[in-house]
Design an enzyme around this catalytic site. Structure first.
Site, PDB file in Angstrom:
ATOM      1  N   GLU A  54       0.827  -1.205   0.000  1.00  0.00           N
ATOM      2  CA  GLU A  54       0.000   0.000   0.000  1.00  0.00           C
ATOM      3  C   GLU A  54       0.861   1.255   0.000  1.00  0.00           C
ATOM      4  O   GLU A  54       0.614   2.210  -0.757  1.00  0.00           O
ATOM      5  CB  GLU A  54      -0.919   0.023   1.226  1.00  0.00           C
ATOM      6  CG  GLU A  54      -1.842  -1.179   1.340  1.00  0.00           C
ATOM      7  CD  GLU A  54      -1.263  -2.292   2.186  1.00  0.00           C
ATOM      8  OE1 GLU A  54      -2.015  -2.844   3.004  1.00  0.00           O
ATOM      9  OE2 GLU A  54      -0.060  -2.611   2.034  1.00  0.00           O
ATOM     10  N   ALA A 164      18.230 -48.440  -5.470  1.00  0.00           N
ATOM     11  CA  ALA A 164      19.433 -48.678  -6.264  1.00  0.00           C
ATOM     12  C   ALA A 164      19.628 -50.173  -6.434  1.00  0.00           C
ATOM     13  O   ALA A 164      19.068 -50.984  -5.690  1.00  0.00           O
ATOM     14  CB  ALA A 164      20.655 -48.058  -5.587  1.00  0.00           C
ATOM     15  N   SER A 170      22.012 -46.232  -9.627  1.00  0.00           N
ATOM     16  CA  SER A 170      20.587 -45.896  -9.596  1.00  0.00           C
ATOM     17  C   SER A 170      20.158 -44.982 -10.738  1.00  0.00           C
ATOM     18  O   SER A 170      18.994 -44.611 -10.805  1.00  0.00           O
ATOM     19  CB  SER A 170      20.251 -45.206  -8.261  1.00  0.00           C
ATOM     20  OG  SER A 170      20.995 -44.013  -8.131  1.00  0.00           O
ATOM     21  N   TRP A 172      19.393 -44.660 -14.577  1.00  0.00           N
ATOM     22  CA  TRP A 172      18.202 -44.019 -13.998  1.00  0.00           C
ATOM     23  C   TRP A 172      17.136 -45.060 -13.724  1.00  0.00           C
ATOM     24  O   TRP A 172      16.851 -45.882 -14.600  1.00  0.00           O
ATOM     25  CB  TRP A 172      17.650 -42.967 -14.950  1.00  0.00           C
ATOM     26  CG  TRP A 172      18.618 -41.861 -15.202  1.00  0.00           C
ATOM     27  CD1 TRP A 172      19.426 -41.710 -16.280  1.00  0.00           C
ATOM     28  CD2 TRP A 172      18.860 -40.742 -14.349  1.00  0.00           C
ATOM     29  NE1 TRP A 172      20.167 -40.563 -16.164  1.00  0.00           N
ATOM     30  CE2 TRP A 172      19.837 -39.955 -14.989  1.00  0.00           C
ATOM     31  CE3 TRP A 172      18.360 -40.346 -13.116  1.00  0.00           C
ATOM     32  CZ2 TRP A 172      20.319 -38.785 -14.425  1.00  0.00           C
ATOM     33  CZ3 TRP A 172      18.832 -39.184 -12.567  1.00  0.00           C
ATOM     34  CH2 TRP A 172      19.798 -38.413 -13.219  1.00  0.00           C
ATOM     35  N   THR A 198      24.939 -38.043   0.077  1.00  0.00           N
ATOM     36  CA  THR A 198      24.542 -37.889  -1.320  1.00  0.00           C
ATOM     37  C   THR A 198      25.509 -36.970  -2.057  1.00  0.00           C
ATOM     38  O   THR A 198      25.894 -37.234  -3.204  1.00  0.00           O
ATOM     39  CB  THR A 198      23.108 -37.321  -1.404  1.00  0.00           C
ATOM     40  OG1 THR A 198      22.193 -38.343  -1.035  1.00  0.00           O
ATOM     41  CG2 THR A 198      22.781 -36.867  -2.807  1.00  0.00           C
TER      42      THR A 198
END
Length: 374
Positions: A54, A164, A170, A172, A198
């Site tokens: 505003e 996996a 893993s 894909w 990871t």
């Protein structure tokens, strides 16, 4: 009742609101209409500490030019003083004659702006396109209720529940359509979370990418959880957004810190150990499970210990949707008892080192370093 011009102005204000950042404050847009319905000014909130929508719109007008106008806002004008003053009072001081807004402010601290406006003789109309306004800031509202971001936990698995093959490979499990969907969902998150395992095993970039490999317009902030150091040349360090490193296993503490930074939506993509830890801690608001029609066998399960020792302790889920993505299936499921009914998760400050090194203070071991691929 709002006029057709005012309804259109609310929709325009919603568009403006989306230009503002997601963060500690809600996204809000505003339009100032002349007495004959013409647009005099537009504004939106650009982030914590900046003028609210505003005031941003009013600042574009000459002194006195707002007298007798209508202010159209996506959220009830605030009624409190924080880094900036109350917007309700700013509208009153500017001489605005009418205020039309979409959604009541859900917070105790800022609510009451409509009452203040009416007390000053301003005509107020509320609830215009409230559903769209609620959708816009639903994540922010959930953060206010619970004290932590919304958490989506994602994993990909074979039909027999493996993440996996026996040798750890893993890529894909799922096909291109499923991977494309993941990148779109990454782009919709404020942060993407993985474990140090990871990062060490797969060296992921953690970016949201198009089919041609180019970066999508919006990118989540990468968050790395675990006490192992991240290599100086890790791909995640080249992410468009500076990664956050949490040398802790205390997941509630991590989420609390992310909430303080304005993170509203978290996408956990860190592999079986981290995914299981979020589920076990009751911190997963939504599960995205990509199931590929392949069999892998072996011991590399997509989910590990989630705190269930007997069938009576099973974590019950409600399936929200099923979607075919090429040859794969996406299952979206949510806990039957959601965090909205459980209240906020109080937690201490995490032990964090933003440079990727381990912090000196040990944290409670509620999650372990991730192993394997997401």
């Amino acid at each position: 009742m709002a006029s057709a011009i005012e309804i259109d102005a609310v929709r325009r204000a919603l568009q403006l609101a989306r230009r503002g950042p997601r963060g500690l404050n809600p996204q809000v847009g505003a339009v100032i209409l002349s007495p004959d319905g013409g647009v005099l000014a537009e504004g939106f909130h650009r982030g914590a500490g900046t003028p609210h929508a505003e005031v941003d719109a009013l600042s574009q007008l000459a002194p006195g030019a707002a007298r007798g106008t209508t202010a159209v806002v996506t959220l009830e004008p605030c009624n409190h003083t924080g880094r900036t003053g109350p917007c309700a009072q700013a509208l009153i001081d500017a001489g605005v004659a009418r205020v039309v807004y979409a959604l009541d402010d859900p917070t105790d601290a800022a609510a009451g702006g409509a009452e203040r406006l009416r007390g000053a003789g301003v005509d107020v109309e509320s609830g215009v396109d409230a559903v769209a306004a609620l959708e816009l800031i639903s994540d922010w509202m959930a953060l206010q209720r619970t004290g932590r971001p919304h958490v989506t936990v994602k994993w990909a698995q074979s039909l027999d529940g493996r993440a996996a093959a026996a040798d750890g490979t893993s890529q894909w499990i799922t096909g291109p359509a499923a991977r494309r969907d993941v990148h779109v969902r990454r782009a919709h998150a404020d942060a993407i979370v993985v474990g140090t395992g990871t990062v060490r095993a797969d060296d992921p970039a953690l970016t949201a990418r198009a089919d041609n490999g180019s970066l999508l317009e919006t990118q989540p902030t990468p968050v790395i959880i675990g006490e192992s150091e991240t290599a100086p040349d890790a791909a995640v360090r080249r992410h468009p957004r500076a990664p956050l490193f949490y040398a802790t296993h205390d997941l509630p503490a991590v989420l609390a810190d992310l909430a303080e930074q304005g993170v509203q939506r978290v996408f956990v993509e860190g592999g079986p150990t981290l995914a299981s830890a979020f589920v076990r801690a009751g911190l997963a608001d939504e599960l995205l499970v990509y199931v590929a029609p392949v069999l892998l066998g072996g011991s590399r399960l997509a989910v590990g210990d989630v705190g269930v020792s007997t069938i009576d302790e099973a974590r019950r889920l409600a399936v929200a949707s099923l979607e075919n993505l090429g040859d794969d299936l996406l299952i979206v499921a949510r806990p039957v008892s959601t965090r909205e009914t459980e209240g906020p998760h109080a937690s201490p400050e995490p032990s964090r080192a933003h440079d990727g090194t381990a912090a000196a203070e040990p944290a409670r071991a509620t999650a372990r370093e991730n192993e394997g691929d997401a």
